[in-house]
Each structure stands twice: as structure tokens, then as C-alpha cells.
Design a protein around this motif. Sequence first.
Motif, PDB file in Angstrom:
ATOM      1  N   THR A  89       0.833  -1.209   0.000  1.00 51.09           N
ATOM      2  CA  THR A  89       0.000   0.000   0.000  1.00 51.09           C
ATOM      3  C   THR A  89       0.860   1.248   0.000  1.00 51.09           C
ATOM      4  O   THR A  89       0.604   2.201  -0.755  1.00 51.09           O
ATOM      5  CB  THR A  89      -0.944   0.003   1.218  1.00 51.09           C
ATOM      6  OG1 THR A  89      -1.834  -1.112   1.117  1.00 51.09           O
ATOM      7  CG2 THR A  89      -1.767   1.287   1.274  1.00 51.09           C
ATOM      8  N   PHE A  90       1.910   1.269   0.804  1.00 53.77           N
ATOM      9  CA  PHE A  90       2.792   2.435   0.833  1.00 53.77           C
ATOM     10  C   PHE A  90       3.503   2.622  -0.512  1.00 53.77           C
ATOM     11  O   PHE A  90       3.694   3.753  -0.966  1.00 53.77           O
ATOM     12  CB  PHE A  90       3.796   2.321   1.971  1.00 53.77           C
ATOM     13  CG  PHE A  90       3.238   2.762   3.294  1.00 53.77           C
ATOM     14  CD1 PHE A  90       2.998   4.108   3.546  1.00 53.77           C
ATOM     15  CD2 PHE A  90       2.944   1.848   4.291  1.00 53.77           C
ATOM     16  CE1 PHE A  90       2.475   4.529   4.755  1.00 53.77           C
ATOM     17  CE2 PHE A  90       2.425   2.263   5.508  1.00 53.77           C
ATOM     18  CZ  PHE A  90       2.187   3.599   5.744  1.00 53.77           C
ATOM     19  N   ASN A  91       3.891   1.527  -1.152  1.00 53.23           N
ATOM     20  CA  ASN A  91       4.519   1.640  -2.471  1.00 53.23           C
ATOM     21  C   ASN A  91       3.584   2.334  -3.458  1.00 53.23           C
ATOM     22  O   ASN A  91       4.002   3.200  -4.229  1.00 53.23           O
ATOM     23  CB  ASN A  91       4.918   0.270  -3.000  1.00 53.23           C
ATOM     24  CG  ASN A  91       6.142  -0.302  -2.309  1.00 53.23           C
ATOM     25  OD1 ASN A  91       6.788   0.357  -1.506  1.00 53.23           O
ATOM     26  ND2 ASN A  91       6.456  -1.548  -2.614  1.00 53.23           N
ATOM     27  N   LYS A  92       2.309   1.945  -3.443  1.00 49.37           N
ATOM     28  CA  LYS A  92       1.330   2.567  -4.334  1.00 49.37           C
ATOM     29  C   LYS A  92       1.102   4.032  -3.972  1.00 49.37           C
ATOM     30  O   LYS A  92       0.771   4.859  -4.827  1.00 49.37           O
ATOM     31  CB  LYS A  92       0.004   1.805  -4.288  1.00 49.37           C
ATOM     32  CG  LYS A  92       0.020   0.460  -4.988  1.00 49.37           C
ATOM     33  CD  LYS A  92       0.159   0.625  -6.499  1.00 49.37           C
ATOM     34  CE  LYS A  92       0.035  -0.710  -7.212  1.00 49.37           C
ATOM     35  NZ  LYS A  92       0.163  -0.560  -8.689  1.00 49.37           N
ATOM     36  N   LEU A  93       1.298   4.362  -2.705  1.00 49.13           N
ATOM     37  CA  LEU A  93       1.182   5.745  -2.257  1.00 49.13           C
ATOM     38  C   LEU A  93       2.403   6.573  -2.646  1.00 49.13           C
ATOM     39  O   LEU A  93       2.417   7.795  -2.465  1.00 49.13           O
ATOM     40  CB  LEU A  93       0.990   5.806  -0.740  1.00 49.13           C
ATOM     41  CG  LEU A  93      -0.395   5.409  -0.215  1.00 49.13           C
ATOM     42  CD1 LEU A  93      -0.351   5.191   1.304  1.00 49.13           C
ATOM     43  CD2 LEU A  93      -1.433   6.474  -0.569  1.00 49.13           C
ATOM     44  N   GLY A  94       3.442   5.906  -3.170  1.00 51.87           N
ATOM     45  CA  GLY A  94       4.652   6.608  -3.570  1.00 51.87           C
ATOM     46  C   GLY A  94       5.659   6.744  -2.454  1.00 51.87           C
ATOM     47  O   GLY A  94       6.520   7.632  -2.481  1.00 51.87           O
ATOM     48  N   VAL A  95       5.565   5.868  -1.453  1.00 54.74           N
ATOM     49  CA  VAL A  95       6.488   5.883  -0.313  1.00 54.74           C
ATOM     50  C   VAL A  95       7.178   4.527  -0.265  1.00 54.74           C
ATOM     51  O   VAL A  95       6.523   3.490  -0.161  1.00 54.74           O
ATOM     52  CB  VAL A  95       5.743   6.155   1.004  1.00 54.74           C
ATOM     53  CG1 VAL A  95       6.719   6.226   2.163  1.00 54.74           C
ATOM     54  CG2 VAL A  95       4.956   7.458   0.914  1.00 54.74           C
ATOM     55  N   TYR A  96       8.523   4.544  -0.302  1.00 54.56           N
ATOM     56  CA  TYR A  96       9.260   3.308  -0.523  1.00 54.56           C
ATOM     57  C   TYR A  96      10.264   3.019   0.589  1.00 54.56           C
ATOM     58  O   TYR A  96      10.537   3.860   1.447  1.00 54.56           O
ATOM     59  CB  TYR A  96       9.997   3.384  -1.867  1.00 54.56           C
ATOM     60  CG  TYR A  96       9.080   3.639  -3.031  1.00 54.56           C
ATOM     61  CD1 TYR A  96       8.449   2.596  -3.684  1.00 54.56           C
ATOM     62  CD2 TYR A  96       8.837   4.942  -3.473  1.00 54.56           C
ATOM     63  CE1 TYR A  96       7.604   2.825  -4.762  1.00 54.56           C
ATOM     64  CE2 TYR A  96       7.989   5.183  -4.551  1.00 54.56           C
ATOM     65  CZ  TYR A  96       7.377   4.122  -5.184  1.00 54.56           C
ATOM     66  OH  TYR A  96       6.541   4.346  -6.237  1.00 54.56           O
ATOM     67  N   ASN A  97      10.805   1.804   0.515  1.00 53.91           N
ATOM     68  CA  ASN A  97      11.821   1.352   1.460  1.00 53.91           C
ATOM     69  C   ASN A  97      13.190   1.723   0.890  1.00 53.91           C
ATOM     70  O   ASN A  97      13.691   1.071  -0.019  1.00 53.91           O
ATOM     71  CB  ASN A  97      11.686  -0.173   1.609  1.00 53.91           C
ATOM     72  CG  ASN A  97      12.524  -0.715   2.741  1.00 53.91           C
ATOM     73  OD1 ASN A  97      13.263   0.015   3.398  1.00 53.91           O
ATOM     74  ND2 ASN A  97      12.413  -2.013   2.978  1.00 53.91           N
ATOM     75  N   VAL A  98      13.789   2.807   1.396  1.00 53.23           N
ATOM     76  CA  VAL A  98      15.005   3.361   0.805  1.00 53.23           C
ATOM     77  C   VAL A  98      16.133   3.429   1.830  1.00 53.23           C
ATOM     78  O   VAL A  98      15.938   3.904   2.953  1.00 53.23           O
ATOM     79  CB  VAL A  98      14.748   4.782   0.251  1.00 53.23           C
ATOM     80  CG1 VAL A  98      16.022   5.357  -0.362  1.00 53.23           C
ATOM     81  CG2 VAL A  98      13.621   4.769  -0.767  1.00 53.23           C
ATOM     82  N   ASN A  99      17.302   2.949   1.440  1.00 56.83           N
ATOM     83  CA  ASN A  99      18.516   3.152   2.219  1.00 56.83           C
ATOM     84  C   ASN A  99      19.133   4.450   1.688  1.00 56.83           C
ATOM     85  O   ASN A  99      19.760   4.480   0.633  1.00 56.83           O
ATOM     86  CB  ASN A  99      19.486   1.988   2.034  1.00 56.83           C
ATOM     87  CG  ASN A  99      20.763   2.155   2.850  1.00 56.83           C
ATOM     88  OD1 ASN A  99      21.264   3.264   3.024  1.00 56.83           O
ATOM     89  ND2 ASN A  99      21.287   1.047   3.341  1.00 56.83           N
ATOM     90  N   ASN A 100      18.905   5.533   2.400  1.00 57.58           N
ATOM     91  CA  ASN A 100      19.257   6.856   1.881  1.00 57.58           C
ATOM     92  C   ASN A 100      20.758   7.058   1.711  1.00 57.58           C
ATOM     93  O   ASN A 100      21.199   7.738   0.779  1.00 57.58           O
ATOM     94  CB  ASN A 100      18.663   7.929   2.790  1.00 57.58           C
ATOM     95  CG  ASN A 100      17.146   7.878   2.801  1.00 57.58           C
ATOM     96  OD1 ASN A 100      16.520   7.918   1.760  1.00 57.58           O
ATOM     97  ND2 ASN A 100      16.556   7.756   3.978  1.00 57.58           N
ATOM     98  N   THR A 101      21.549   6.479   2.583  1.00 57.27           N
ATOM     99  CA  THR A 101      23.000   6.604   2.458  1.00 57.27           C
ATOM    100  C   THR A 101      23.487   5.918   1.190  1.00 57.27           C
ATOM    101  O   THR A 101      24.284   6.482   0.421  1.00 57.27           O
ATOM    102  CB  THR A 101      23.702   6.008   3.685  1.00 57.27           C
ATOM    103  OG1 THR A 101      23.272   6.705   4.853  1.00 57.27           O
ATOM    104  CG2 THR A 101      25.215   6.136   3.556  1.00 57.27           C
ATOM    105  N   TYR A 102      23.001   4.723   0.950  1.00 49.17           N
ATOM    106  CA  TYR A 102      23.394   4.006  -0.267  1.00 49.17           C
ATOM    107  C   TYR A 102      22.878   4.731  -1.508  1.00 49.17           C
ATOM    108  O   TYR A 102      23.570   4.802  -2.533  1.00 49.17           O
ATOM    109  CB  TYR A 102      22.865   2.575  -0.230  1.00 49.17           C
ATOM    110  CG  TYR A 102      23.225   1.789  -1.469  1.00 49.17           C
ATOM    111  CD1 TYR A 102      24.527   1.342  -1.666  1.00 49.17           C
ATOM    112  CD2 TYR A 102      22.283   1.524  -2.449  1.00 49.17           C
ATOM    113  CE1 TYR A 102      24.876   0.632  -2.814  1.00 49.17           C
ATOM    114  CE2 TYR A 102      22.618   0.818  -3.591  1.00 49.17           C
ATOM    115  CZ  TYR A 102      23.921   0.377  -3.769  1.00 49.17           C
ATOM    116  OH  TYR A 102      24.257  -0.304  -4.913  1.00 49.17           O
ATOM    117  N   LEU A 103      21.673   5.272  -1.423  1.00 49.28           N
ATOM    118  CA  LEU A 103      21.103   6.012  -2.543  1.00 49.28           C
ATOM    119  C   LEU A 103      22.027   7.151  -2.974  1.00 49.28           C
ATOM    120  O   LEU A 103      22.324   7.312  -4.162  1.00 49.28           O
ATOM    121  CB  LEU A 103      19.740   6.580  -2.148  1.00 49.28           C
ATOM    122  CG  LEU A 103      19.052   7.462  -3.191  1.00 49.28           C
ATOM    123  CD1 LEU A 103      18.470   6.604  -4.303  1.00 49.28           C
ATOM    124  CD2 LEU A 103      17.961   8.308  -2.532  1.00 49.28           C
TER     125      LEU A 103
END
Length: 217
Positions: A89-103
Motif C-alpha cells: 500500500t505504501f509503495n502505491k502511495l509513492g512511499v518506498y523502502n530506501v537506504n538513503n545513504t546508499y542512494l
Amino acid sequence: MKKWIATSVLGSVLLLSPMQAFANIGDQTLRPTMTHSDVRTLQSILRNKGYFTYSGSYTSYFGSYTKSAVVNFQRAKGLTADGIAGRSTFNKLGVYNVNNTYLVDYAKRFMGTPYVWGGTSPSGFDCSGYINYVFKNSHSIYLPRTVADMWKNTGYRVSTQAVGDLVFFETYAPGASHMGIYIGNGKFIHAGSSTGVTIADMNNTYWKPRYVGTKRL
């Protein structure tokens, strides 16, 4: 032998690190009747998309209004309409599981790549093509193609920046028309039309007056 074991362990850690994430919205599954600070953000995202219609203030309680909004959103997106806000549901909302440092580390690999209008590969990027490529290849996250669509449909608005946030600017067209990834200390990395992929200061005389806002995934 010890050296080989240590090297193998280190290699395993590096391979796993892209999949590790910090505590972002969506990491906690939200269910009806529970109380959690993330519920406020969930309500805000759903209201921005037209699903949360309660006229009062946001709360940390997952009550009937929130459940109804989640169910209606899930139905509209073809998800199981159980009223539970989990990863899908969060993915469809545009909110994802992100490792910000690696990003950010991954984004920096393309420093110096030239700007190409419509470019979506390391041979040349435009600003949204660059963001798309970085998220797709570092986290298998597929974002909308244009800056305007990402501003409208991806993540949620925040008032202050954190590493990994998307920062938006108004440049050649009204509204959000340029973007980058915030990397800390008032700086962001982006594909600039005159610079290619580079790091810029958000507070310089060009970018500061053109800043539109920040969204967090």
C-alpha cells in the motif's frame, strides 16, 4: 584463512547494505485501532490524494476514517482492500523502502555525466531521467518519469531536508520543473542543463529563490 573469512564477511555486508533501510514511513505496518506517529503522515498522504476526507486535524490513531480512506485507495489501485497499510500500500502511495545513504553514494557514481534532454542512461541524463535511473538501479524503485508527476505523486511533503529527500525547483516552467537528491549540508546532486551531473548549493543565488519544496520517500 582468517583474512579470507574477514574479506568474505565484509563482502557480504556490502552486498546486503543496499537492502537495509532506515526507519522511514512505511517501515511499520499500520493497522486499524493502533496508535503510531506514522498514522499522521499516512493521513496526510491520503488527504493529498483525495482519499482522507475527515475535516479535523491529523491524529496518531488509526480509526474508522483512516481505515475507510485506506480501503478506498486500495480498491482504486487494485490492491487487497483490507484497510491495513503495509508495504504494498505504501509503495502505491509513492512511499518506498530506501537506504538513503546508499542512494546518495550510488547517485555520486555518475558525477560528470553530461546533460541530455530526455536522457535516461549514463551516456546522458536530464534531471528526472537521472533520478529515475538512480532509484531504479539502486533500489528497483520505478518512479514517475517527469518532475511534475514526481512532485505530485511521489512521497510526502516535509519542511526540512534529510539525506535522500527529493528537492524541487521552478526553472523553465511554472511549478516544479527541476529536481535533485538532497545529500546533506545544504547541498543536492542533480543533472543540470549546463553542468551535467553535479553537486549544487541549495542556498546559492540561483537555486534559493527557485526552491519549491521537499518530498520524502
